[in-house]
Design an enzyme around this catalytic site. Structure first.
Site, PDB file in Angstrom:
ATOM      1  CB  SER A 272       2.755  -8.120   1.161  1.00 34.39           C
ATOM      2  OG  SER A 272       1.575  -8.080   1.902  1.00 34.39           O
TER       3      SER A 272
ATOM      4  CB  THR B 283      -0.921  -0.011   1.243  1.00 31.57           C
ATOM      5  OG1 THR B 283      -1.792  -1.131   1.119  1.00 31.57           O
ATOM      6  CG2 THR B 283      -1.746   1.244   1.358  1.00 31.57           C
TER       7      THR B 283
ATOM      8  CB  THR C 186       0.426  -3.919   6.333  1.00 28.88           C
ATOM      9  OG1 THR C 186      -0.803  -3.950   5.596  1.00 28.88           O
ATOM     10  CG2 THR C 186       0.942  -2.506   6.425  1.00 28.88           C
ATOM     11  CG  ASP C 187      -2.473  -7.518   3.464  1.00 28.09           C
ATOM     12  OD1 ASP C 187      -2.775  -6.684   4.347  1.00 28.09           O
ATOM     13  OD2 ASP C 187      -3.100  -7.637   2.393  1.00 28.09           O
TER      14      ASP C 187
HETATM   15  N1  ASP Z   1      -3.056  -4.010   2.454  1.00 24.83           N
HETATM   16  C1  ASP Z   1      -1.734  -4.234   2.121  1.00 24.83           C
HETATM   17  C2  ASP Z   1      -0.775  -3.175   2.628  1.00 24.83           C
HETATM   18  O1  ASP Z   1      -1.053  -2.611   3.632  1.00 24.83           O
HETATM   19  C3  ASP Z   1      -1.454  -4.621   0.759  1.00 24.83           C
HETATM   20  C4  ASP Z   1      -0.235  -5.462   0.860  1.00 24.83           C
HETATM   21  O2  ASP Z   1      -0.032  -6.108   1.853  1.00 24.83           O
HETATM   22  O3  ASP Z   1       0.552  -5.400  -0.072  1.00 24.83           O
HETATM   23  O4  ASP Z   1       0.258  -2.907   2.104  1.00 24.83           O
END
Ligand code: ASP
Length: 327
Positions: A55, A12, A88-89
């Site tokens: 991710s 993100t 983050t995932d």
């Molecule tokens: N929601 C995710 C983020 O916070 C997308 C990911 O993990 O790439 O980055």
């Protein structure tokens, strides 16, 4: 001025809204750095464009490649530290994999954002700035792989994404914060204990994590073994108990030399072989199951993959888990 390498992988933090208002990958590592005020006053940053993906794409083979790239960067003794931008995932998994595979005292910090780069109050630029501050901090040496978001510094072994959208999403449970990145200085709360390091495997063993549910039947395990599964992580109930129907498949898998690591759906506390009713942990232990102690299912999958690259012996695998969690 200290030199820091920023390895951009996506997430993100590197996304913007498309015409439909949905977040998609859009920003390169170099562009990302341009959004961070005063960075040039903190460190001389060099960028490695590793990828620009969400991710969910960071599969085990990609983690092996990323770990190799970090190790290549650290081969330069002039590099003070590494910052990795990531989604983050699955960030906690990448952080833990790097923790298990990189033996170097210099700081490695993963950072991310919950609000994409189109948002006026995106948390990305501040998180990058703080991560670079940590990378250049003299007291950041020998603290293992760290995760930094929202000023909070976490240890890769304990951190988890605990909230789907909050900027204060990351949490290290009973262990707490490794440190805090305040405006004037970085406060460190815990020393870091390094665990065992693993060489990068050429071929990553196939380990399947599964959520155990009431009524779950052994045929699921048999099917997955017939498809080449080399190990399981079963997320069990409470202290490490499962439905009785699974005992049969577990016994069969263990007799075939396929290790089964038990984790718990309860986020805190250890799994232990206490209960002797059908499906209870004490019976599963006698069948050959390995107890993850307190490591999460996602991280146990990575540790079992690396353990299987050095041994197939259940007692040795149990010792690897017990040692990792005792740190
Ligand atoms: N929601 C995710 C983020 O916070 C997308 C990911 O993990 O790439 O980055």
């Amino acid at each position: 001025m200290k030199r820091v390498i920023i390895i951009a992988t996506g997430g993100t933090i590197a996304m913007k809204k498309n015409d439909l208002g949905e977040s998609v990958p859009a920003v390169s590592g170099r562009e990302l750095l341009q959004s961070v005020p005063d960075l040039a006053n903190i460190a001389a940053c060099e960028v490695v464009e590793f990828s620009n993906v969400a991710s969910c794409n960071m599969d085990p083979q990609t983690l092996v490649k990323l770990s190799a790239v970090v190790q290549q960067c650290l081969a330069d003794p002039g590099i003070a530290g590494i910052v990795i931008t990531h989604g983050t995932d699955t960030l906690e998994e990448t952080a833990f994999f790097l923790e298990l595979t990189i033996e170097d005292k210099r700081p490695i910090i993963l950072t991310a954002a919950q609000r994409d780069a189109s948002e006026a109050d995106s948390d990305g630029p501040r998180n990058i700035k703080n991560a670079v501050r940590v990378a250049t901090d003299p007291d950041a040496m020998d603290r293992g792989v760290m995760v930094l978001l929202n000023e909070e510094i976490h240890c890769a072994r304990y951190v988890t994404k605990a909230h789907t959208s909050s900027v204060a999403s990351f949490n290290s449970g009973p262990f707490g914060l490794l440190g805090y990145c305040d405006v004037d200085r970085i406060n460190w709360y815990h020393p870091h204990k390094a665990g065992r390091f693993f060489a990068l495997p050429e071929k990553v063993p196939k380990v399947i994590p599964l959520l155990v549910f009431t009524g779950m039947e052994s045929s699921i395990l048999r099917h997955l073994i017939s498809q080449g599964t080399e190990g399981f992580v079963l997320e069990a109930f409470g202290r490490g108990n499962m439905p009785p129907e699974l005992e049969n498949g577990i016994e069969w898998a263990c007799q075939k030399g396929i290790p089964i690591v038990i984790t718990s759906r309860s986020p805190d506390g250890r799994v232990l072989p206490i209960y002797a009713y059908p499906g209870g942990g004490a019976r599963l232990k006698k069948l050959g199951c390995i107890f993850s102690e307190g490591l999460s299912t996602a991280k146990s999958r990575l540790l079992l993959m690396l353990a299987l690259s050095v041994t197939r012996d259940f007692a040795e695998i149990q010792a690897i888990f017990s040692q990792e969690v005792a740190l």
